[in-house]
Design an enzyme around this catalytic site. Sequence first.
Site, mmCIF file in Angstrom:
data_model
loop_
_atom_site.group_PDB
_atom_site.id
_atom_site.type_symbol
_atom_site.label_atom_id
_atom_site.label_comp_id
_atom_site.label_asym_id
_atom_site.label_seq_id
_atom_site.Cartn_x
_atom_site.Cartn_y
_atom_site.Cartn_z
ATOM 1 N N GLU A 197 0.628 4.245 0.769
ATOM 2 C CA GLU A 197 -0.045 5.290 1.545
ATOM 3 C C GLU A 197 0.965 5.946 2.468
ATOM 4 O OE1 GLU A 197 -2.982 2.645 3.305
ATOM 5 O OE2 GLU A 197 -4.551 3.711 2.215
ATOM 6 N N ARG A 209 -0.565 1.810 13.264
ATOM 7 C CA ARG A 209 -1.166 0.587 12.724
ATOM 8 C C ARG A 209 -1.041 0.463 11.205
ATOM 9 N NH1 ARG A 209 -7.765 1.195 12.808
ATOM 10 N NH2 ARG A 209 -7.900 3.075 11.537
ATOM 11 N N HIS A 210 -0.313 1.367 10.553
ATOM 12 C CA HIS A 210 -0.179 1.329 9.098
ATOM 13 C C HIS A 210 1.245 0.972 8.681
ATOM 14 C CE1 HIS A 210 -3.987 3.660 9.114
ATOM 15 N NE2 HIS A 210 -4.180 3.029 7.964
ATOM 16 N N SER A 220 -11.403 -6.491 6.135
ATOM 17 C CA SER A 220 -12.496 -5.929 5.349
ATOM 18 C C SER A 220 -12.938 -6.999 4.359
ATOM 19 C CB SER A 220 -12.030 -4.681 4.606
ATOM 20 O OG SER A 220 -13.099 -4.097 3.901
ATOM 21 N N ARG A 248 -1.736 -6.980 12.068
ATOM 22 C CA ARG A 248 -2.709 -6.342 12.961
ATOM 23 C C ARG A 248 -3.336 -7.337 13.925
ATOM 24 N NH1 ARG A 248 -6.261 -1.606 9.918
ATOM 25 N NH2 ARG A 248 -4.495 -0.299 9.299
ATOM 26 N N ARG A 264 0.849 -1.187 0.000
ATOM 27 C CA ARG A 264 0.000 0.000 0.000
ATOM 28 C C ARG A 264 0.893 1.249 0.000
ATOM 29 N NH1 ARG A 264 -5.165 -1.744 2.003
ATOM 30 N NH2 ARG A 264 -5.463 -3.722 0.892
ATOM 31 N N GLU A 272 -9.717 -2.067 13.136
ATOM 32 C CA GLU A 272 -10.036 -2.964 12.031
ATOM 33 C C GLU A 272 -8.891 -3.923 11.736
ATOM 34 O OE1 GLU A 272 -10.116 -2.882 7.256
ATOM 35 O OE2 GLU A 272 -10.523 -0.984 8.254
#
Length: 561
Positions: A326, A332-333, A483, A535, A324, A480
Amino acid sequence: MSSSAKQDLPTRPREEDSEAGAPSKNALKKAAKEKEKLEKAAKRHEQERQQKEQAEANDTAKHLYGALQSSSSDSSASLPKQQFTELAQLYDAKEDQEVTVDARIHNARGQSARLAFLVLRDEAHTIQAVIAEGGSNKISRQMVKWCCGINSESIVRATGLVKQPKEPVTSTSISNFELHVEKLYVISEAAQMLPIQVKDCMRPPPMNEDLKEEAETDAQGLPVVSLAARLNNRVLDGRTAANQAIFQLQGAISNLFVEFMNQNKFTWINSSRLAGAATEGGAGVFEIKYFDTKAYLTQSPQFFKQMAIAMDMKRVCEIGPVFRAENSNTHRHLTEFTGLDFEMVIRNDYHEVLSLGEKLMLYIIRNLQERPEYRRLTKIVDDVFPGAGDFKLPSGDEAQRFTFAEAVKLLNENGMEASESDDLSTPQEKALGRIIHDKYNTDFYTIDKYPSAVRPFYTMPDPSNPKVSNSYDFFMRGQEIMSGAQRIHDYNHLCEKMRANDPPLDPLSEGFRHYTDAFKYGCAPHGGGGLGLNRILQFYLGLPDIRFATLFPRDPGRLAP
């Protein structure tokens, strides 16, 4: 006196002019002193050499210690193989059992010229080793002194007798036994100066807002190793008992995922992590050079899983990296993490997929809590990260499930404004986790029926209310971890949703054509989800940062080690 008279007086010749090219008296004195100094040093070195040779000659144990000499394959082929014992096996050892172990020197302490104590460490296990002068092997003082001088973190091979100490050894994990050393050899010597000390990494890391601050000292003046220092020296930091336990538990989660998928007749696939176009939308993608063209690291195996369903595989799963792009610098990323993915055909209703996902998570968490080995590992983590074993599950075989509307209602009832048309923010998710924990006594729950507007284009809308979707998220401790959704399996419906996307997507473009063609040829109704392994580990153990749950983390600011 006139100047002419002065010129007639005899003059004393300068010292350096006394003999052309001859050394001065001062130079001769200096040379003599230097020679005397060198002679004394040589004499001292010779005396030390003789003393050392005499000590070695009198050393009754010189064959019992030193650097381990490796034997050639030819000369050792006919010799019996040496038997080794793991430190983990010594919890249930027998008195006077002779064992040979390979371990690291955690620390060394000389009690006297005749007695020394070592702490040997292997993975998360430690034991006290005793080296005492005398005994049946006639251990020498030279051996005792040598053992005290071994650098910390060196790997050694120790042979000795297992003995029960007079009092339990509280500083080691194996407290009911100690090892009385008869032989000890260095297999691999560590450097004397290390950038961080493993024993310092065994204390809790700083728990302030910025875990990546430079190292400080605690109230006792002991070094506190920051997260950045730990990650920069991951090989040393990874040797702590807590880290050994954390990553063994990470492996346990993967194994439990495999067990569950196999029990439920899933087919294992290994999809590509390279794509010719940036697909899916949402999270950014990493662009890479692919020979003379561009390629992209995939954000997930989503498209490949669905195409496998179109191949009539019915149930598929895989474990693999997810990328990712991002620029998120949060606790948590990551830009790369490990995904646990599954996809399955739907027979009656998409809740078949949701229920299976819930059963999967209950299977993983319950087994982590109930299997003795996993409980022992969790206890080791709890010693550094208090509360690691305190994870609540609902009683019975069903997970606590809420609709998105019910979750919003819970937030509003507890004074936190939320809307049924907007996605939940991170603060709202955390607040909801606390509310559910207090009201329902569980740290794991699921939320179903998310607004269609906040889900990807391939998510199936609820036929009775297109404003909501047949989609769901899983949560641990209010954050989370997964998903998932039912996917659109009708070709025309999928193309319509893609064109209506913001921004619009072309279902016939090179990046999407192979994906959409799979549905043109007919595909069964299906759904699935993607879990984040890092996670799950982080939130099960209550670790303050996902980097503690990642062996070599990658984030916007870290590409090494």
